[in-house]
Design an enzyme around this catalytic site. Structure first.
Site, mmCIF file in Angstrom:
data_model
loop_
_atom_site.group_PDB
_atom_site.id
_atom_site.type_symbol
_atom_site.label_atom_id
_atom_site.label_comp_id
_atom_site.label_asym_id
_atom_site.label_seq_id
_atom_site.Cartn_x
_atom_site.Cartn_y
_atom_site.Cartn_z
ATOM 1 N N ALA A 42 19.537 -42.856 -3.279
ATOM 2 C CA ALA A 42 18.076 -42.940 -3.335
ATOM 3 C C ALA A 42 17.543 -42.976 -4.771
ATOM 4 C CB ALA A 42 17.438 -41.785 -2.567
ATOM 5 N N THR A 43 18.250 -42.366 -5.708
ATOM 6 C CA THR A 43 17.804 -42.442 -7.102
ATOM 7 C C THR A 43 17.751 -43.900 -7.549
ATOM 8 O OG1 THR A 43 18.758 -40.279 -7.611
ATOM 9 C CG2 THR A 43 18.310 -41.741 -9.482
ATOM 10 N N GLN A 48 14.568 -37.577 2.491
ATOM 11 C CA GLN A 48 14.630 -36.336 3.276
ATOM 12 C C GLN A 48 14.306 -36.539 4.743
ATOM 13 O OE1 GLN A 48 15.768 -33.402 2.490
ATOM 14 N NE2 GLN A 48 16.021 -33.717 0.301
ATOM 15 N N HIS A 92 23.915 -39.338 1.771
ATOM 16 C CA HIS A 92 24.441 -37.963 1.804
ATOM 17 C C HIS A 92 23.436 -36.943 2.327
ATOM 18 C CE1 HIS A 92 22.793 -36.024 -1.994
ATOM 19 N NE2 HIS A 92 22.612 -37.285 -2.331
ATOM 20 N N CYS A 101 15.521 -20.951 -13.861
ATOM 21 C CA CYS A 101 16.953 -21.060 -14.140
ATOM 22 C C CYS A 101 17.609 -22.166 -13.316
ATOM 23 C CB CYS A 101 17.658 -19.738 -13.882
ATOM 24 S SG CYS A 101 17.687 -19.267 -12.150
HETATM 25 C C1 LIG Z 1 18.129 -36.458 -2.679
HETATM 26 C C2 LIG Z 1 16.875 -37.180 -2.980
HETATM 27 C C3 LIG Z 1 16.858 -38.259 -3.864
HETATM 28 C C4 LIG Z 1 18.086 -38.703 -4.637
HETATM 29 O O1 LIG Z 1 19.029 -39.285 -3.792
HETATM 30 P P1 LIG Z 1 20.514 -39.575 -4.355
HETATM 31 O O2 LIG Z 1 21.130 -40.395 -3.283
HETATM 32 O O3 LIG Z 1 21.159 -38.230 -4.496
HETATM 33 O O4 LIG Z 1 20.373 -40.290 -5.630
HETATM 34 C C5 LIG Z 1 15.681 -38.924 -4.064
HETATM 35 N N1 LIG Z 1 14.554 -38.543 -3.433
HETATM 36 C C6 LIG Z 1 14.526 -37.508 -2.587
HETATM 37 C C7 LIG Z 1 13.250 -37.132 -1.902
HETATM 38 C C8 LIG Z 1 15.685 -36.776 -2.329
HETATM 39 O O5 LIG Z 1 15.646 -35.735 -1.507
#
Ligand SMILES: *Cc1c(COP(=O)(O)O)cnc(C)c1O
Length: 382
Positions: free
Chosen positions: A74-75, A182, A202, A323
Site C-alpha cells: 500500500a505504501t 485497513q 499483509h 517512543c
Molecule cells: C499498512 C498500511 C499502509 C502501508 O502498507 P504496506 O503494504 O505495509 O506498505 C498504508 N496505509 C494504511 C492505512 C495502512 O494501514
C-alpha cells in the site's frame, strides 16, 4: 495461550497457512517460477497464473481486470496514486486535498508533491475522526485535481462516509483516491465511487511486500518506476508471481469469510470497549459506531503511556506514545482528534484478526485492569 498475546493485526497479520502452501509451489525448481515476461513455456505459465490472479481479484472487487496494477504494497500504491495522478494532471491544476490523520504513506507522498510546487490542503477531522462532506466541499477549488483519504484510519479504525465525500469530489471533477489498506476484507469497499484505491496483502493474511492499486479506466498516471513497460506502462519490474498469487488467494479467503469474521470480531470489539471503558479514566478514541470491527483504541487518564505499555509486556499491541514513533511526537492522529499530548501519548491500540480468540480478549481485559490499578496506586503513593 501463546504470549505475548497478539493484538497488533493492524500492523500486520500472519500469512494464512493455505496461502503459504500456495506460494511455496511457485518458488522452487519444480514450481511455476518463470518470469511472466518470458516467451517460453515457463514464462507463459507464470503469465497465465498472474492474469488468473488479476481476474480473480478484479471479480472480487467488481471491477475490470485491466484496472488492477500490482505493486509492492500500500505504501507504493499510495505513492503511485498520489504522485502519479497529480503529475499526470498537473496541467489542469496543482491543488491536492488530504486529511491530517492520513497514513504516513499518504502524507509523505503529499509532502513530496509540495516540494514540486503543488499545494496541499490538510483537512482536520471532527473529534470522532470523521470528515464531513460540507468540510470537503468548502476546500475543493477549481484547480483541485486530487482528493486522497483513508477509508478506515489505521490507528483508530474510524471509517469515513465515502458516498457523501465521493459525491462532493465528483461534483468538482477531481480524482478520488482511497487508501483501503485497513478496511479490505473487513467491510465492503466502495469501488464504484473512487478513481484510485490502494490495498496491501499483509493486512488481510497475505504476504508482506505485495499490494495493488485499482485505477479506474481512463485515469492517467505517470509511473514512478521506469524499466520495461509492465502493467500497461504503470509499474515496471518483474511480476512477483508467488506474491501476486498469494495475495489473490488471501483476498478471496478474506472476502469469503468477511461477513462471519467481521461479526465475530465486532463482538470482541464491543466486549473490549465495554470492559475497558468501564474502568475509570479510560476513553475510547474515535467514533463509536463508524469503525472497523477489529480495532479498539483507548487513551488512559493519569498514567504514563510508556509505563502502561511496558507493564503490559505480555500483550503485543501498539501505542501512541512518543517512543513508538519515528518523529518522537505522540500520535498525530489522536492529536488531530483533539486529544492533548498526555492523552495522545497514553493511548493503546488493540487490533484483532483471524486467530484472535475470546479467551485472549478476556485475558487482555483482566491484565489491563490489574496493571492500570497498580500503576495508579504507585502514582497515588508518589
Ligand atoms: C499498512 C498500511 C499502509 C502501508 O502498507 P504496506 O503494504 O505495509 O506498505 C498504508 N496505509 C494504511 C492505512 C495502512 O494501514
Amino acid at each position: 495461550m501463546k504470549t505475548p498475546v497478539y493484538f497488533d493485526y493492524a500492523a500486520t497479520a500472519p500469512v494464512d497457512p493455505r496461502v503459504v502452501e500456495a506460494m511455496l509451489g511457485l518458488l522452487g525448481p519444480d514450481g511455476d517460477f518463470g518470469n511472466p515476461s518470458a516467451v517460453h513455456a515457463y514464462g507463459r505459465k507464470a503469465a497465465a497464473l498472474v492474469e488468473e490472479a488479476r481476474e480473480e481479484i478484479a471479480a472480487l472487487l467488481g471491477v475490470a481486470a485491466s484496472g488492477i496494477v500490482f505493486t509492492s504494497g500500500a505504501t507504493e500504491s499510495d505513492n503511485l496514486a498520489i504522485k502519479g495522478a497529480a503529475r499526470a494532471a498537473a496541467r489542469r491544476g496543482r491543488h491536492v486535498i488530504t486529511e491530517k490523520t492520513a497514513h504516513k504513506a499518504v502524507l509523505d507522498a503529499c509532502r513530496a508533491l509540495e516540494r514540486e510546487g503543488f499545494e496541499v490542503s490538510y483537512l482536520v477531522p471532527d473529534r470522532g475522526g470523521r470528515i464531513s462532506a460540507a468540510q470537503l466541499e468548502a476546500s475543493l477549488r477549481p484547480d483541485t485535481i486530487l482528493v486522497s483519504l483513508l477509508h478506515a484510519n489505521n490507528e483508530t479504525g474510524v471509517l469515513q462516509d465515502i458516498p457523501a465525500l465521493a459525491a462532493a469530489v465528483r461534483r468538482h471533477g477531481a480524482l478520488f483516491h482511497l487508501d483501503a489498506a485497513q478496511s479490505a476484507g473487513k467491510v465492503e469497499l466502495p469501488l464504484e465511487q473512487v478513481d484510485l484505491l490502494a490495498l496491501s496483502a499483509h493486512k488481510f493474511c497475505g504476504p508482506k511486500g505485495a499490494g495493488l492499486l485499482y485505477v479506474r479506466p481512463g485515469v492517467r498516471l505517470e509511473p514512478l518506476l521506469h524499466g520495461g513497460g509492465h502493467e500497461r506502462g504503470r509499474r515496471a519490474g518483474t511480476l512477483a508471481t508467488h506474491q501476486i498469487r498469494g495475495m489473490a488467494l488471501a483476498f478471496r479467503l478474506a472476502v469469503e469469510s468477511m461477513a462471519e469474521e467481521s461479526s465475530r470480531l465486532a463482538g470482541f470489539s464491543s466486549r473490549l470497549i465495554e470492559g475497558l471503558c468501564a474502568l475509570p479514566g479510560v476513553l475510547l478514541n474515535g467514533h463509536r459506531e463508524a469503525r472497523l470491527p477489529n480495532i479498539v483504541n483507548v487513551s488512559v487518564e493519569g498514567v504514563d503511556g510508556e509505563a502502561l505499555q511496558l507493564a503490559l509486556r505480555d500483550i503485543a499491541c501498539s501505542s501512541g506514545a512518543a517512543c513508538n514513533s519515528a518523529s518522537g511526537e505522540p500520535s498525530y492522529v489522536l492529536r488531530a482528534l483533539g486529544r492533548d499530548d498526555a492523552l495522545a501519548g497514553a493511548s493503546l491500540r488493540f487490533s484483532m484478526g483471524r486467530w484472535t480468540r475470546v479467551e485472549e480478549v478476556d485475558y487482555l481485559l483482566e491484565r489491563f485492569g490489574s496493571e492500570l490499578t497498580r500503576l495508579r496506586r504507585i502514582a497515588g503513593a508518589a
